[in-house]
Enzyme design. Sequence first.
Site, PDB file in Angstrom:
ATOM      1  N   HIS A  73      19.916  23.768  12.360  1.00 15.43           N
ATOM      2  CA  HIS A  73      21.314  23.749  12.781  1.00 15.43           C
ATOM      3  C   HIS A  73      21.914  22.403  12.394  1.00 15.43           C
ATOM      4  O   HIS A  73      22.157  21.553  13.251  1.00 15.43           O
ATOM      5  CB  HIS A  73      21.424  23.955  14.289  1.00 15.43           C
ATOM      6  CG  HIS A  73      21.032  25.332  14.738  1.00 15.43           C
ATOM      7  ND1 HIS A  73      19.738  25.686  14.994  1.00 15.43           N
ATOM      8  CD2 HIS A  73      21.771  26.439  14.965  1.00 15.43           C
ATOM      9  CE1 HIS A  73      19.695  26.958  15.373  1.00 15.43           C
ATOM     10  NE2 HIS A  73      20.907  27.450  15.370  1.00 15.43           N
ATOM     11  N   ASP A  80      29.374  24.419  22.973  1.00 16.00           N
ATOM     12  CA  ASP A  80      30.335  25.396  23.496  1.00 16.00           C
ATOM     13  C   ASP A  80      29.645  26.539  24.227  1.00 16.00           C
ATOM     14  O   ASP A  80      30.174  27.090  25.194  1.00 16.00           O
ATOM     15  CB  ASP A  80      31.182  25.949  22.344  1.00 16.00           C
ATOM     16  CG  ASP A  80      32.132  24.903  21.790  1.00 16.00           C
ATOM     17  OD1 ASP A  80      33.016  24.490  22.553  1.00 16.00           O
ATOM     18  OD2 ASP A  80      31.968  24.491  20.639  1.00 16.00           O
ATOM     19  N   HIS A 138      27.006  25.968  11.146  1.00 12.45           N
ATOM     20  CA  HIS A 138      26.256  26.028  12.401  1.00 12.45           C
ATOM     21  C   HIS A 138      24.758  26.234  12.215  1.00 12.45           C
ATOM     22  O   HIS A 138      23.951  25.431  12.643  1.00 12.45           O
ATOM     23  CB  HIS A 138      26.836  27.138  13.276  1.00 12.45           C
ATOM     24  CG  HIS A 138      26.121  27.329  14.572  1.00 12.45           C
ATOM     25  ND1 HIS A 138      26.372  26.556  15.671  1.00 12.45           N
ATOM     26  CD2 HIS A 138      25.152  28.202  14.922  1.00 12.45           C
ATOM     27  CE1 HIS A 138      25.595  26.944  16.663  1.00 12.45           C
ATOM     28  NE2 HIS A 138      24.849  27.937  16.241  1.00 12.45           N
ATOM     29  N   GLU A 169      21.093  33.039  41.903  1.00  9.02           N
ATOM     30  CA  GLU A 169      19.652  33.221  41.714  1.00  9.02           C
ATOM     31  C   GLU A 169      19.167  32.618  40.404  1.00  9.02           C
ATOM     32  O   GLU A 169      18.089  32.018  40.347  1.00  9.02           O
ATOM     33  CB  GLU A 169      19.291  34.717  41.746  1.00  9.02           C
ATOM     34  CG  GLU A 169      19.576  35.422  43.059  1.00  9.02           C
ATOM     35  CD  GLU A 169      21.017  35.893  43.191  1.00  9.02           C
ATOM     36  OE1 GLU A 169      21.804  35.749  42.228  1.00  9.02           O
ATOM     37  OE2 GLU A 169      21.362  36.412  44.269  1.00  9.02           O
ATOM     38  N   PHE A 179      16.303  40.447  42.885  1.00 10.29           N
ATOM     39  CA  PHE A 179      17.181  39.444  42.282  1.00 10.29           C
ATOM     40  C   PHE A 179      16.424  38.490  41.357  1.00 10.29           C
ATOM     41  O   PHE A 179      17.037  37.658  40.692  1.00 10.29           O
ATOM     42  CB  PHE A 179      17.974  38.712  43.352  1.00 10.29           C
ATOM     43  CG  PHE A 179      18.918  39.634  44.088  1.00 10.29           C
ATOM     44  CD1 PHE A 179      19.503  40.705  43.426  1.00 10.29           C
ATOM     45  CD2 PHE A 179      19.204  39.469  45.435  1.00 10.29           C
ATOM     46  CE1 PHE A 179      20.355  41.578  44.088  1.00 10.29           C
ATOM     47  CE2 PHE A 179      20.060  40.336  46.103  1.00 10.29           C
ATOM     48  CZ  PHE A 179      20.631  41.392  45.431  1.00 10.29           C
ATOM     49  N   HIS A 208      18.556  47.693  45.085  1.00 10.37           N
ATOM     50  CA  HIS A 208      17.743  46.625  45.679  1.00 10.37           C
ATOM     51  C   HIS A 208      16.252  46.976  45.713  1.00 10.37           C
ATOM     52  O   HIS A 208      15.467  46.238  46.284  1.00 10.37           O
ATOM     53  CB  HIS A 208      18.225  46.328  47.107  1.00 10.37           C
ATOM     54  CG  HIS A 208      19.542  45.612  47.172  1.00 10.37           C
ATOM     55  ND1 HIS A 208      20.682  46.111  46.575  1.00 10.37           N
ATOM     56  CD2 HIS A 208      19.902  44.430  47.748  1.00 10.37           C
ATOM     57  CE1 HIS A 208      21.687  45.268  46.804  1.00 10.37           C
ATOM     58  NE2 HIS A 208      21.238  44.245  47.494  1.00 10.37           N
TER      59      HIS A 208
END
Lengths: 708, 708
Positions: B66, B180, B286, B444, B472, B508
């Site tokens: 890069h 970015d 890039h 989380e 989660f 869940h």
Amino acid sequence: MHIPNGKPAVNGVSHTAYGKNVVAELKKEEKVEAAAVQKLSKEHDIVLKTFRILIADLCQQFGGGHPGGAIGMAAIGVALWKYVMRYAPHTPDYFNRDRFVLSNDMTLDQLKSYHSERVDALCPGHPEIEHEGIEVTTGPLGQGVANAVGLAMATKNLQATYNTPDYDVVSNHTWCMIGDACLQEGVALEAISYAGHLKLNNLTIIYDNNQVTCDGSVDLTNTEDVNAKMRACNWNVIDIEDGCFDIEALVDALNQARASTEKPTFINVRTVIGLGSKVAGEAAAHGAAFGTDDVANMKKVYKFNPEEHFVIGEEVREFFREIPDRGQELVKSWEKKVQDYESAYPELGAEFRRRREGRLPESWKDLIPSSFPDKPVPSRASSGQVFNPIAQACNSFMVGTADLSPSVNMIWKGKVDFQHPDLKTQCGSVGNYSGRYIHYGIREHAMAAISNGLAAYAPNTIIPVTSSFFMFYLYAAPAVRMGALQHLQVIHVATHDSIGTGEDGPTHQPIELANLYRAMPNILYIRPGDSEEVAGAWTVAIEAKNTPSIISTSRQALPQLSQTRRDMVVKGAYVLEEVEDADITLIGVGAELSFAMNVAKALQEKNIKARVVSFPSWRLFENQSLEYKRDVLRRHRFPAVVIEPYAANGWERYASAGINMKSFGHSLPCKAAYKLFGFETEPMTEKISAYLEKLKIDPILRNEWVEL
Amino acid sequence: MHIPNGKPAVNGVSHTAYGKNVVAELKKEEKVEAAAVQKLSKEHDIVLKTFRILIADLCQQFGGGHPGGAIGMAAIGVALWKYVMRYAPHTPDYFNRDRFVLSNDMTLDQLKSYHSERVDALCPGHPEIEHEGIEVTTGPLGQGVANAVGLAMATKNLQATYNTPDYDVVSNHTWCMIGDACLQEGVALEAISYAGHLKLNNLTIIYDNNQVTCDGSVDLTNTEDVNAKMRACNWNVIDIEDGCFDIEALVDALNQARASTEKPTFINVRTVIGLGSKVAGEAAAHGAAFGTDDVANMKKVYKFNPEEHFVIGEEVREFFREIPDRGQELVKSWEKKVQDYESAYPELGAEFRRRREGRLPESWKDLIPSSFPDKPVPSRASSGQVFNPIAQACNSFMVGTADLSPSVNMIWKGKVDFQHPDLKTQCGSVGNYSGRYIHYGIREHAMAAISNGLAAYAPNTIIPVTSSFFMFYLYAAPAVRMGALQHLQVIHVATHDSIGTGEDGPTHQPIELANLYRAMPNILYIRPGDSEEVAGAWTVAIEAKNTPSIISTSRQALPQLSQTRRDMVVKGAYVLEEVEDADITLIGVGAELSFAMNVAKALQEKNIKARVVSFPSWRLFENQSLEYKRDVLRRHRFPAVVIEPYAANGWERYASAGINMKSFGHSLPCKAAYKLFGFETEPMTEKISAYLEKLKIDPILRNEWVEL
């Protein structure tokens, strides 16, 4: 009075002060009536009280739920469902209805009580039955915000495609109710930023700002200035000072939001969780019933009979009675409009109808090349070859990428970006809302969750396609899962699979991610082995109307195999090369399918006869009959070795031994990575012939999985 | 000149204009020298040019990398590594060094060139070798920002714990370079919001604002006002107008950031990607090398010899020569300080030394209850019983939760929250930086990524613990994976596993998530079956110094089984009940371990003899010898049935049949959910005895996986 850092007070009153004032007012029984009358019409007063008590009763009966939030939001509900939302309770799938997404954490049953016609049919004890009026299943926090962005984008795209100067056949608004959690979850923050970029003026977030979560005060974890943050993201912001009672202000704000011309709107509604209960304003009001005494006390304060439950007075019924008829009027007038539109614009009208019916033009399959040149091609490129002409011809497809356009090969000739038409970049104008190529930015999770919203607008009217490196579908996984759970057709194009991805290294080599998606219900994870199988994979994915798919492709060039068959991909696995008196079955997959063929050839030189099975998809194979499965695998007759540089787990069902990954990958050019991990023909051939020798000596091995 | 909506110009010059100006300047060869001299000392001018050309040469030699970002960031690098960072190249693990996290997308080799002593040792072609000066592996975007927040929190906690008014033995700053992309990724947005809440004034983000990503201009996807957003999140913001050349302004900003007393600092540095190349300011700069011609041209413009490669002039070497010695001075003076500190505060000093050596007090194991009362307890509660006394006594543990304190049982007696000491909520003061209980909010993913940063500060000095519902950990998965990849000891406490979670429903119920973590390398997924096994699980997790663990527990109460053994958990699986002349092996796991015992009993009544194996962890079992594994499973002798309400995939290695989940779960109370999916004793007993009958009739089944 402390005002938390970063959170400006509204008209000089901090949220803490507001909460304390409201609660203090309510605690003084005699003042309640006076306060209510001051702020509310008598009609609204009784409706709000009835709702709050109903919710308390409901949660008490269940012994659970999220009463606090629901009670705090009663006024918002009345404002929205009585005065602002355009919907038709008797025609819940009315195409041009406003969409409502409930993204915060509360019992869905509250919603039912907002539907007047359902008040009689309240169904406590069955929170699992989703209400017709619910557009998307939420639950995992933050998803709903991104879904709502997708719903609003769907409206924009359909409007730009089908509305004419004289007929606005699509004109609905999307409303999304959120709590404090959604403003913390990354997926929502990604989606909020993107919605601001797109200037989705047909989207409104209603923030139930009660400043309480499970752990207590939101100040424990979040002290940012949310309004300033939303403004920085190009949103309109409207504050509602007294969201517990001020229905008039709420209705004004909602109408203002619908009329917004330039930006999405964020309505910051100050509420008090569990209003009227003893735990008002506290975390205890969030996720548990209040208890019998507290509910009885609430009723006393509100001048209801504490002995009676689920009471809905005649005046409350009267208040909502007009809604169903009003809804049917909406439906009728829209149907009339569409009829006229179809007469005025027969072609457009017919297409709009086909789209509403979720059908593609029947010719879509003819667009797939009937054969491919016999030269090595990365399967990500084959994927573009197969799909881009279809995407070009069929405007049901909205195709997005998380900033990997140069890698995913999803750009079709003449594609137009989905963008606000006013957007100018260094290169000038770049798109408009009828565009169907979506630059999601580096927001993989939002991309998948927004796509669920695009798909949820109406069944198969829009077929969203996402694209990124396969590894980043770990970022997107919670949303991909929600798509599977909701039976939404979303097609995920995942390039750079297995370890052939090269120098980006182990952080980009998804050696264990297929295990997740192969185990996830109702999703098709497909690894095609060459262009022919890519054609098969796309056909399966496009025909899977109620199931998301992941088409998993390679970065590197793959040889075209003469034996592959597109029509067999749908079977999940098939015999690529059969031999008589075989000694072993070799299973090849995707980017490494040719490895199995090469090893079979090398084994032949050692007088070992190997059949070869191509195995693009477990789920599709599991759908086949026992006979077919036995015929392909013949596990009772032959040992079988799978070759795939992923973690083995699960291949034990189909093979007795495997050459797989036992560690993370390594940053090396493609060929060197395969070499490092033993995926060259010679060492694999050696391992397999040694395995066959060992089987003769140690028959126990035949009942065990062997890592080669 | 167009100024994108939402992005204010800096001093009236938009980024687009800035980019065009800089590029235009550079394109006029004759102006270059003049412009450089105007803005730079001659010394800086030659250093920057050397770096830019080195990077171009490097990427050209690799044929990838890069280059654009690295070239644009050269001035930032010089400012930071020459003038501001406190580090010691010859003692890379110097404890009090400033931490630097490179979170954006670029070749790591650039960094090497920032280390003067390594300029001679540039190793093109080996990007996989991580540099000693790199604190955390990034790559998947956004992770680095959260890691940096964790590193800064580690400093705060150690400072508050060990610094005295006369000795600041911990005083380092954390610098994080982002692009970015990091400002779009949800995990970074979560972490940014949380860092502002914590007022981490020892953290600086340096934003390489080049407005270009893979897809092109950032304006395609992001038009928000990033400075306003950061300010709303309680960050200081400093703009650098000319980040390509203005080293002085950069040094000023960095010093100002280090001196910040109240907030973390965001330095928005305007740069031009691929400066000096023909693709400057474009996406093409890039992710690909520039090409021979362009590199040669760059050299000509910079008055370097186009025929020479990797040239580092004597003046550049001279410029950096002082750094290693300066670094050793820092180390020496810090070591002296610590020596004096240890004399002045012998107890604190000894503890600080133990912490730096990554050791726990030796008595930690004695804190685990030696036995548990014989009554049903949710394993999430057992987990608290086992761990909370250890967390209380051993300050190495920093324990966090994603807003699920009431559910995860991780609060120990007298716990103090990790918070800025000035934070006041409704309930007054709530903690300080020496606190070790972390309210992460509903974030989380950031929780897990921040924990990686806490762990990466120094090996095992801090052992971070996270906690949430198991489901989660799909949100957190990319960060959990990065912890495994980096061998960081982080312990994840995941409650509400399998389908016993109750009414929250299928969103869940993590029925496929274990498949991911069982396949992921270097992580221990452990499902203990009762309190005894919970004790074993925690022991294993605390002793796994280079491996993260997930301790997976139940919401509902589990019976205590007399046969379970804490010391056997480390084996991954063990025989819970052996019988002579067995007919079958039953495998039980975690919350459903007792189900296997009950079924064995019921089978006995049908004269079927079942041995029972408890199987808390695949990975731990795989680490055992072949003899041990065969002894436990005896697959060549008996068929084996696994009982676990997860997707089966992978159990085929250890069992011949399974009673598992074939779909998503359902929203029902715990018992009703088990009933719906066939996990009651009677139907399971029936299925298993029918299976044994079928095996007699159809021997082919013995070689196949059978879903019961």
